[in-house]
Design a protein around this motif. Structure first.
Motif, PDB file in Angstrom:
ATOM      1  N   LEU A 242       0.854  -1.181   0.000  1.00 20.65           N
ATOM      2  CA  LEU A 242       0.000   0.000   0.000  1.00 20.65           C
ATOM      3  C   LEU A 242       0.890   1.232   0.000  1.00 20.65           C
ATOM      4  N   SER A 243       0.655   2.145  -0.928  1.00 22.36           N
ATOM      5  CA  SER A 243       1.418   3.386  -0.969  1.00 22.36           C
ATOM      6  C   SER A 243       0.508   4.541  -1.353  1.00 22.36           C
ATOM      7  N   VAL A 244       1.019   5.765  -1.175  1.00 25.46           N
ATOM      8  CA  VAL A 244       0.260   6.978  -1.466  1.00 25.46           C
ATOM      9  C   VAL A 244       1.059   7.821  -2.457  1.00 25.46           C
TER      10      VAL A 244
ATOM     11  N   LEU B 141       6.459  -4.632  -6.062  1.00 20.97           N
ATOM     12  CA  LEU B 141       5.645  -5.759  -6.513  1.00 20.97           C
ATOM     13  C   LEU B 141       6.495  -6.949  -6.918  1.00 20.97           C
ATOM     14  N   ARG B 142       7.633  -6.694  -7.526  1.00 21.70           N
ATOM     15  CA  ARG B 142       8.456  -7.793  -8.038  1.00 21.70           C
ATOM     16  C   ARG B 142       9.386  -8.389  -6.985  1.00 21.70           C
ATOM     17  N   ALA B 143       9.945  -7.533  -6.137  1.00 21.74           N
ATOM     18  CA  ALA B 143      11.015  -7.989  -5.254  1.00 21.74           C
ATOM     19  C   ALA B 143      10.759  -7.717  -3.779  1.00 21.74           C
ATOM     20  N   GLY B 144       9.602  -7.145  -3.451  1.00 21.14           N
ATOM     21  CA  GLY B 144       9.305  -6.874  -2.047  1.00 21.14           C
ATOM     22  C   GLY B 144      10.056  -5.687  -1.486  1.00 21.14           C
ATOM     23  N   ALA B 145      10.546  -4.804  -2.358  1.00 21.40           N
ATOM     24  CA  ALA B 145      11.244  -3.603  -1.899  1.00 21.40           C
ATOM     25  C   ALA B 145      10.259  -2.685  -1.170  1.00 21.40           C
ATOM     26  N   PRO B 146      10.761  -1.759  -0.343  1.00 22.73           N
ATOM     27  CA  PRO B 146       9.863  -0.817   0.350  1.00 22.73           C
ATOM     28  C   PRO B 146       9.029  -0.009  -0.638  1.00 22.73           C
ATOM     29  N   VAL B 147       7.821   0.329  -0.234  1.00 23.32           N
ATOM     30  CA  VAL B 147       6.973   1.160  -1.085  1.00 23.32           C
ATOM     31  C   VAL B 147       7.584   2.557  -1.199  1.00 23.32           C
ATOM     32  N   PRO B 148       7.319   3.262  -2.295  1.00 24.21           N
ATOM     33  CA  PRO B 148       7.936   4.581  -2.478  1.00 24.21           C
ATOM     34  C   PRO B 148       7.518   5.615  -1.447  1.00 24.21           C
ATOM     35  N   VAL B 149       6.280   5.535  -0.964  1.00 20.52           N
ATOM     36  CA  VAL B 149       5.801   6.430   0.095  1.00 20.52           C
ATOM     37  C   VAL B 149       5.108   5.575   1.141  1.00 20.52           C
ATOM     38  N   ASP B 150       5.603   5.638   2.369  1.00 19.93           N
ATOM     39  CA  ASP B 150       4.998   4.894   3.468  1.00 19.93           C
ATOM     40  C   ASP B 150       3.618   5.480   3.766  1.00 19.93           C
ATOM     41  N   PRO B 151       2.555   4.683   3.755  1.00 22.10           N
ATOM     42  CA  PRO B 151       1.227   5.251   4.017  1.00 22.10           C
ATOM     43  C   PRO B 151       1.102   5.875   5.402  1.00 22.10           C
TER      44      PRO B 151
END
Length: 344
Positions: A121-123, A315-325
């Motif tokens: 989930l990201s914003v 989505l591909r590698a489980g990296a952190p989302v670009p913006v933490d919700p």
């Protein structure tokens, strides 16, 4: 590498101009589905994204999310939280356009649902990748300003007559008004640079006759670090102030005008068109230094594509989302405190 299918829910300004072109420009992502009840916008989506599946409602999408790996919620603010929850229940990772929700309580429910489902989930706080903001980040990281004391930031326009859209003439309870529209960006940027806030001061006004929510606002934030952020957002500014002014113990920085990426997207450009993207011409660089000893310095290039580049890695590698919700929840809390202060 299999392309990841993205469903864009809503195909107005946010969906058609800001999200879909950035998704389509990212290798490995494609606009697979567009949700719109408008025949005209549906035809627009088919022209702009050949092969896209157009459906008339979010319910139709979530009942059959085949070939969809990510849902992007780009609908009116009042629907953000409810549609994000529906997408999560359908088993889809989610990106929500700003503001994350109308209330921080709603936003917390969405975060809890994503965590329970184990879904990303990201914003979409794209202004973190504005040229001017990235330049200030670099100056702070390099210590060139000294200790920052005051941060001034503006999103202003001159629009004495409304265009009649929901962002302008809707109610505050629906998430309309300039505080939630542009304040979401300004507060997020201030929190990203300077951290938590202890005190909030706010002025909110309705300057135009047909506006129900606010169209002119000022926020003063005191960060626990000691930095003071002064934030202006207005639709009724006949002469615009500097976009950013940052005052440190050793130097200051001031810049005028908007990052060029929004204008490029509105003009129909995409980041993958082979031309330079996000670059700022030298006559629009900001001014750095002290009184009597200033010079222009190059602006860091803007990079909106970084958001979906990072989301693809999530989505591909489980990296952190670009913006933490959770960052977006904190922004909503500041906006709620601001509105409560202004209303007395």
């Amino acid at each position: 590498m299999r392309e990841l299918g993205v469903a864009v829910v809503g195909y107005g300004l946010a969906g058609a101009v800001f999200h879909a072109p950035l998704i389509a420009a990212e290798p490995g992502l494609r606009v697979a589905v567009v949700v719109t009840s408008s025949e005209e916008r549906g035809e627009q989506a088919r022209r702009e994204h050949p092969g896209v599946r157009v459906v008339g409602s979010a319910e139709e999408l979530f009942a059959d999310p085949a070939a969809v790996d990510l849902a992007v919620i780009a609908t009116p603010n009042r629907t953000h939280a409810s549609l994000a929850l529906q997408a999560l229940r359908a088993g889809l990772p989610v990106v929500v356009d700003k503001p994350f929700a109308v209330t921080s309580e709603e936003a917390e429910q969405v975060v809890a649902a994503a965590e329970q489902a184990g879904l990303a989930l990201s914003v979409f706080q794209n202004r973190r990748w504005d040229s001017d903001f990235r330049t200030v980040q670099n100056l702070i990281a390099e210590g060139r300003l000294g200790a920052v004391r005051r941060f001034e930031s503006r999103f202003e326009r001159w629009r004495p007559v409304t265009k009649g859209g929901w962002r302008e003439v809707g109610t505050a309870d629906e998430g309309a008004g300039i505080l939630y529209d542009l304040g979401s960006h300004l507060v997020d940027q201030a929190l990203t640079l300077f951290g938590p806030v202890s005190d909030v001061y706010c002025e909110l006004d309705r300057r135009r006759a047909d506006v129900q929510a606010d169209d002119d606002a000022f926020l003063a934030l005191t960060h626990t670090s000691g930095v003071r952020s002064h934030l202006w957002m207005s639709a009724v500014t006949p002469q615009l102030g500097p976009r950013l002014r940052v005052l440190g113990s050793e130097n200051g920085y001031v810049t005028y005008g908007l990052d060029p990426q929004e204008e490029a997207l509105r003009a129909g450009r995409r980041p993958d068109d082979g031309k330079p993207w996000g670059t700022v011409e030298s006559d629009h660089w900001g001014l750095f230094g002290t009184e009597g000893d200033t010079r222009t310095i190059p602006s860091a290039p803007g990079d909106y594509p970084a958001f979906y580049r990072a989301m693809a890695e999530t989505l591909r590698a489980g990296a952190p989302v670009p913006v933490d919700p959770r960052d977006a929840i904190e922004t909503l809390r500041i906006l709620e405190r601001a509105r409560a202060f202004a209303q007395g």
